[in-house]
Design an enzyme around this catalytic site. Structure first.
Site, PDB file in Angstrom:
ATOM      1  N   GLU A 103      -7.949 -11.696  17.378  1.00  0.00           N
ATOM      2  CA  GLU A 103      -9.342 -11.939  17.010  1.00  0.00           C
ATOM      3  C   GLU A 103      -9.439 -12.765  15.741  1.00  0.00           C
ATOM      4  O   GLU A 103      -8.533 -12.742  14.912  1.00  0.00           O
ATOM      5  CB  GLU A 103     -10.034 -10.605  16.764  1.00  0.00           C
ATOM      6  CG  GLU A 103      -9.724  -9.614  17.853  1.00  0.00           C
ATOM      7  CD  GLU A 103     -10.838  -8.659  18.112  1.00  0.00           C
ATOM      8  OE1 GLU A 103     -11.761  -8.590  17.297  1.00  0.00           O
ATOM      9  OE2 GLU A 103     -10.730  -7.982  19.151  1.00  0.00           O
TER      10      GLU A 103
ATOM     11  N   HIS B 131       0.815  -1.221   0.000  1.00  0.00           N
ATOM     12  CA  HIS B 131       0.000   0.000   0.000  1.00  0.00           C
ATOM     13  C   HIS B 131       0.848   1.271   0.000  1.00  0.00           C
ATOM     14  O   HIS B 131       0.363   2.332   0.372  1.00  0.00           O
ATOM     15  CB  HIS B 131      -0.976  -0.024   1.193  1.00  0.00           C
ATOM     16  CG  HIS B 131      -2.050  -1.055   1.040  1.00  0.00           C
ATOM     17  ND1 HIS B 131      -2.830  -1.520   2.079  1.00  0.00           N
ATOM     18  CD2 HIS B 131      -2.483  -1.728  -0.069  1.00  0.00           C
ATOM     19  CE1 HIS B 131      -3.680  -2.428   1.617  1.00  0.00           C
ATOM     20  NE2 HIS B 131      -3.484  -2.572   0.328  1.00  0.00           N
TER      21      HIS B 131
END
Ligand code: OAD
Length: 251
Positions: free
Chosen positions: A219, A118
């Site tokens: 998570e 990116h």
């Protein structure tokens, strides 16, 4: 903790990292509690249309990020990854970092083979001419393109060389990613929510090639099912567990 592979047992290791990799350095993630996109609207500060509309505001946002990141140091996780490259890489062994992060902390820790999917907070380019530069100043004060200014176009702004929403990934990066993932036998994904495409699905290329896939994230993510091993912990702890063998090798 889950069955943790030892990086020393593999020939081509890819670390695939996202914002959670730098969270323990104090760089905010994008999503979740305290996430950047909770406070800022990316339609106003991280896309070409916003830059065309109001470059000063887009620069205010990026200067805020430059100042924040310039105060952060690589964490132990970044350092473990750099050490892996130094100690494992050789004629038949490679260690590659593919990162979605724009903070430069992998390089600051000493990693050399880094693909910045990116772009980078520290790289600049011009949308009008071929001017490009690297600049670590924080904040960046001179916002106009010097080459355009010299050519009589005084109103052209430098642009952060970051892949904003709606931009395409650089072709040279896509080729390098394909090459690294096709030959890798261990892919360790660290700290990415796996919701931004095409980056999110890149680990699948490694899976198709038969690599072992490890996900490090406190998570679950929408792509957790594709991984062979899930380490539900932080980047620094998980990397110490996977790379700690390097210490034994040294002693
Ligand atoms: P996100 O902010 O979407 O996700 C960060 C992930 O890191 C979450 O899944 C967290 O659970 C996890 N996490 C948090 N702390 C962690 C820790 N200490 N160790 C390990 N994991 C931790 O960040 P990305 O997935 O990187 O794009 O976001 C992808 C792209 O979206 C970014 O590159 C950026 C953003 O918009 C552009 O700016 C183009």
């Amino acid at each position: 903790m889950a069955r943790v592979p030892d990086v020393r047992g593999f020939n081509n290791v890819v670390f695939f990292t996202g914002a959670g990799m730098s969270a323990e350095s104090g760089v905010p993630t994008y999503r979740g509690k305290g996430g950047i996109w909770k406070e800022y609207d990316y339609d106003n500060c991280a896309c070409q249309e916003a830059f065309d509309r109001d470059p000063e505001y887009v620069w205010e946002f990026h200067n805020y990020r430059r100042e924040l990141v310039s105060k952060c140091q690589p964490n132990d996780g970044h350092r473990w990854i750099a050490r892996c490259e130094r100690e494992l890489a050789g004629p038949n062994k490679r260690v590659t970092v593919i990162t979605q992060n724009i903070d430069g902390l992998h390089q600051a820790a000493g990693s050399e083979t880094v693909i910045e999917l990116h772009g980078s907070l520290w790289k600049l380019r011009c949308c009008v001419c071929d001017w490009r530069a690297e600049d670590l100043s924080a904040p960046l004060r001179e916002l106009r393109c010097p080459q355009c200014e010299e050519a009589g176009r005084a109103d052209v702004y430098k642009r952060p060389d970051i892949v904003w929403f709606g931009d395409s990934l650089a072709n040279s990066n896509l080729v390098a990613v394909q090459e690294a993932l096709t030959r890798c036998d261990l892919l360790i994904s660290i700290g990415t929510s796996a919701v931004v495409y095409p980056a999110a699905q890149m680990p699948l290329i490694a899976k198709r090639g038969g690599a072992l896939l490890v996900e490090v994230n406190p998570e679950e993510t929408p792509l957790s099912d594709i991984y062979d091993v899930a380490i539900r912990g932080t980047a620094t702890k998980a990397l110490a567990a996977m790379c700690g063998g390097l210490d034994e090798a040294a002693s």
